[in-house]
Write an enzyme that holds these catalytic residues in place. Structure first.
Site: not given
Ligand code: NI
Length: 169
Positions: A45, A50, A92-93, A134-135, A138
């Site tokens: 995702g 991000q 998380c990226l 999670h998204e 963000h």
């Molecule tokens: Ni993330």
């Protein structure tokens, strides 16, 4: 085009994102770049925040490009109902190399819009439910480790600070 992924510490990750109100070629271009960036990372995702784009928009694909049916563009999602809890590892990226156990709902119903602006309803369970939470976090300027205890949060912040001082963040 690959977009640079912002890491924890970037101001853009703390902002509440604005609703997507255009469903046109410009949105398609953003989504194309985000999808390419998500697959290259690789991740399941990626939220627009991000990559420094202030929109309530995420690309999601639990198969990371293996099964096109699992690819989703999610605009302006809203959780309509949540049920049960699950405990699982989350990363998380934007917080690379850190994973922590986070409690999330086991099942969710989410209302959102697709890339054309058409309303969609997603009934999610397990990993997809976790990923959608999670998204949506963000989009509200929240990172996964903010769900942990103050003690664990501070441990992570201190480790990241140390990495940053060493020029490794
Ligand atoms: Ni993330």
């Amino acid at each position: 085009m690959l977009l640079p992924i912002l890491k924890y510490g970037a101001a853009e990750l703390k902002k509440v994102s604005s609703p997507v109100d255009f469903f046109n070629g410009e949105l398609e271009r953003i989504v194309r770049n985000m999808t390419e960036t998500m697959y290259a990372a690789p991740g399941i995702g990626l939220a627009a925040a991000q990559v420094g784009i202030n929109l309530r928009l995420s690309t999601v694909d639990l198969s990371v490009g293996e099964d096109e049916k699992q690819f989703m563009v999610i605009c302006n999602p809203e959780i309509i109902s949540a049920e049960g809890t699950q405990k699982g590892e989350e990363g998380c990226l934007s917080v690379p190399d850190f994973t922590e156990t986070v409690v999330r709902p086991q099942k969710l119903i989410v209302r959102a819009q697709d890339i054309r602006g058409d309303e969609m309803r997603i009934e999610a369970e397990g990993l997809l439910a976790r990923c959608l939470c999670h998204e949506i976090d963000h989009m509200n300027g929240v990172l996964f480790f903010e769900h942990l205890s103050a003690l664990k949060r501070n441990l992570i912040r201190n480790r990241i600070r140390k990495l940053a001082r060493a020029g490794e963040w």
